[in-house]
Design an enzyme around this catalytic site. Structure first.
Site, mmCIF file in Angstrom:
data_model
loop_
_atom_site.group_PDB
_atom_site.id
_atom_site.type_symbol
_atom_site.label_atom_id
_atom_site.label_comp_id
_atom_site.label_asym_id
_atom_site.label_seq_id
_atom_site.Cartn_x
_atom_site.Cartn_y
_atom_site.Cartn_z
ATOM 1 C CG ASP A 12 -5.943 -0.218 1.325
ATOM 2 O OD1 ASP A 12 -6.533 0.846 1.093
ATOM 3 O OD2 ASP A 12 -4.701 -0.310 1.359
ATOM 4 C CE LYS A 41 -4.265 3.250 0.074
ATOM 5 N NZ LYS A 41 -3.868 1.875 -0.272
ATOM 6 C CG HIS A 97 -0.964 6.056 -2.491
ATOM 7 N ND1 HIS A 97 -0.864 4.941 -3.273
ATOM 8 C CD2 HIS A 97 -0.466 5.692 -1.294
ATOM 9 C CE1 HIS A 97 -0.341 3.960 -2.575
ATOM 10 N NE2 HIS A 97 -0.087 4.391 -1.371
HETATM 11 N N1 LIG Z 1 -1.237 4.285 2.213
HETATM 12 C C1 LIG Z 1 0.028 3.910 2.238
HETATM 13 O O1 LIG Z 1 0.941 4.685 1.954
HETATM 14 C C2 LIG Z 1 0.341 2.488 2.614
HETATM 15 C C3 LIG Z 1 1.667 2.116 2.909
HETATM 16 C C4 LIG Z 1 1.899 0.784 3.289
HETATM 17 C C5 LIG Z 1 0.833 -0.125 3.358
HETATM 18 N N2 LIG Z 1 -0.435 0.262 3.015
HETATM 19 C C6 LIG Z 1 -1.594 -0.673 3.080
HETATM 20 O O2 LIG Z 1 -1.588 -1.307 4.354
HETATM 21 C C7 LIG Z 1 -1.571 -2.721 4.180
HETATM 22 C C8 LIG Z 1 -0.870 -3.413 5.314
HETATM 23 O O3 LIG Z 1 0.436 -2.911 5.490
HETATM 24 P P1 LIG Z 1 1.738 -3.828 5.400
HETATM 25 O O4 LIG Z 1 1.494 -4.936 4.467
HETATM 26 O O5 LIG Z 1 2.857 -2.885 5.208
HETATM 27 O O6 LIG Z 1 1.925 -4.364 6.890
HETATM 28 P P2 LIG Z 1 1.153 -5.340 7.908
HETATM 29 O O7 LIG Z 1 -0.192 -5.702 7.433
HETATM 30 O O8 LIG Z 1 1.302 -4.681 9.233
HETATM 31 O O9 LIG Z 1 2.110 -6.605 7.912
HETATM 32 C C9 LIG Z 1 2.114 -7.524 6.875
HETATM 33 C C10 LIG Z 1 3.150 -8.577 7.233
HETATM 34 O O10 LIG Z 1 2.756 -9.275 8.428
HETATM 35 C C11 LIG Z 1 2.633 -10.664 8.155
HETATM 36 N N3 LIG Z 1 1.469 -11.134 8.921
HETATM 37 C C12 LIG Z 1 0.160 -10.900 8.637
HETATM 38 N N4 LIG Z 1 -0.628 -11.446 9.589
HETATM 39 C C13 LIG Z 1 0.201 -12.031 10.487
HETATM 40 C C14 LIG Z 1 -0.030 -12.758 11.686
HETATM 41 N N5 LIG Z 1 -1.259 -12.986 12.158
HETATM 42 N N6 LIG Z 1 1.059 -13.233 12.356
HETATM 43 C C15 LIG Z 1 2.314 -13.008 11.900
HETATM 44 N N7 LIG Z 1 2.590 -12.330 10.771
HETATM 45 C C16 LIG Z 1 1.531 -11.835 10.075
HETATM 46 C C17 LIG Z 1 2.459 -10.803 6.666
HETATM 47 O O11 LIG Z 1 3.001 -12.005 6.196
HETATM 48 P P3 LIG Z 1 2.075 -13.106 5.416
HETATM 49 O O12 LIG Z 1 1.529 -12.431 4.195
HETATM 50 O O13 LIG Z 1 3.076 -14.192 5.108
HETATM 51 O O14 LIG Z 1 1.023 -13.545 6.394
HETATM 52 C C18 LIG Z 1 3.298 -9.613 6.146
HETATM 53 O O15 LIG Z 1 4.667 -9.959 6.114
HETATM 54 C C19 LIG Z 1 -0.881 -2.894 2.814
HETATM 55 O O16 LIG Z 1 -1.116 -4.176 2.280
HETATM 56 C C20 LIG Z 1 -1.546 -1.780 2.028
HETATM 57 O O17 LIG Z 1 -2.855 -2.166 1.660
HETATM 58 C C21 LIG Z 1 -0.691 1.562 2.648
#
Ligand SMILES: NC(=O)c1ccc[n+]([C@@H]2O[C@H](COP(=O)([O-])OP(=O)(O)OC[C@H]3O[C@@H](n4cnc5c(N)ncnc54)[C@H](OP(=O)(O)O)[C@@H]3O)[C@@H](O)[C@H]2O)c1
Length: 281
Positions: A44, A78, A111
């Site tokens: 993504d 997006k 997006h």
């Molecule tokens: N469409 C939208 O508006 C929108 C908005 C926000 C996000 N997104 C998409 O959604 C994706 C994911 O969202 P996000 O990055 O906000 O949140 P997330 O994936 O829920 O959380 C990421 C965080 O969790 C940590 N983490 C990952 N795996 C872990 C595990 N097994 N144990 C403990 N900690 C862990 C990561 O740290 P480390 O990297 O150090 O492991 C990072 O700090 C984004 O990368 C993006 O592609 C889209």
């Protein structure tokens, strides 16, 4: 490994994907490449993540070095809120494809609806054209409410295949998931782990993790899969990338799923014009 889900346009989608925000530059390339090596088959991205070049390069290198067919790896990106005018949206989709250096975009999303400019109907019609032109195979939305979905469907006659929304145990989005189900739209979960406020220590999560001998993050990702939503966890760490993918050897009971769902609070961090926190829209 992961099963594929069939979308309303006949294409399919892995049950889990890899989030890439804010991975970019050489470190970003290495993290995305490592995710592909670990087995992620849906990546993504977004124009606003400023990493489409790194994402495309990681996919191209992975395909070449592993001999994996292009059809087995899906890339999703997006178009940003500032590109909603028809011609800008068409150009944006084509630019994303050029930046990635691939032959087509598997999934292209709007997006966010950017309601202040009110041009998301135009943007959606442009995505329909980009699909007809073969630039994108599947088209969808992100951060659209039920009203936004109804408006684009009414205007174009085309239902998005996917709506990517914030979804985690503190924000379970029951009403939106029901609306997606009614319309035949696949839900994707952004911030699936809850990011800043991950509920790893909540008894509903921690106890299930102990019972199944998995980690709290694995319980939460399994919960998404059993809800039928495709989680997009981001990790820059190879061990956590592998951990997050290893969620297909256990099942949560209905009671465990409900206990996790009951952690929901009144409101999530739902976008207020700034869904990816600090990127220009
Ligand atoms: N469409 C939208 O508006 C929108 C908005 C926000 C996000 N997104 C998409 O959604 C994706 C994911 O969202 P996000 O990055 O906000 O949140 P997330 O994936 O829920 O959380 C990421 C965080 O969790 C940590 N983490 C990952 N795996 C872990 C595990 N097994 N144990 C403990 N900690 C862990 C990561 O740290 P480390 O990297 O150090 O492991 C990072 O700090 C984004 O990368 C993006 O592609 C889209």
């Amino acid at each position: 490994m992961t099963e594929h889900l069939i979308l309303n346009d006949g294409h399919s989608l892995p049950e889990i994907g890899f989030g890439t925000y804010p991975l970019r530059g050489d470190d970003g390339y290495r993290a995305i490449r490592s995710a592909l090596d670990a087995g992620y088959r849906l990546i993504d991205s977004a124009r606003n993540y400023r990493n489409e070049e790194e994402v495309g390069r990681a996919i191209r290198d992975f395909l070449k070095e592993s001999g994996t067919p292009r059809a087995e790896v899906m890339v999703q990106t997006k178009i940003p809120g500032r590109h909603h005018e028809h011609d800008a949206a068409i150009a944006s989709g084509k630019e994303s494809l050029a930046l990635m250096g691939l032959d087509y975009i598997d999934v292209l999303l709007i997006h966010w609806p950017n309601p202040i400019t009110g041009k998301y109907l135009e943007a959606w019609r442009a995505l329909v054209e980009l699909r007809e032109q073969g630039v994108a195979r599947t088209i969808g939305t992100s951060n659209f409410t039920a009203d936004h979905l109804a408006a684009i469907i009414d205007d174009s006659g085309v239902t998005p295949a996917i709506n990517q929304i914030e979804l985690h145990p503190y924000f379970t989005q029951e009403a939106m998931r029901a609306e997606h189900e009614r319309l035949g739209i696949r839900t994707q979960s952004w911030s699936p782990l809850g990011k800043a406020s991950a509920p790893y220590e909540e008894p509903a999560v921690a106890d299930a993790a102990a019972r199944h001998d998995v980690t709290p993050a694995q319980v939460i990702l399994r919960w998404h899969i059993q809800l039928g939503s495709v989680p997009l966890p981001k990790s820059g760490n190879a061990e956590r990338q592998a951990e997050n993918l290893d969620v297909f050897d256990f099942d949560l009971s209905d009671q465990e799923v409900s206990a996790i769902s009951s952690l929901t609070r009144a409101a999530g961090r739902l976008f207020d014009g700034d869904p990816d926190t600090h990127e220009e829209m």
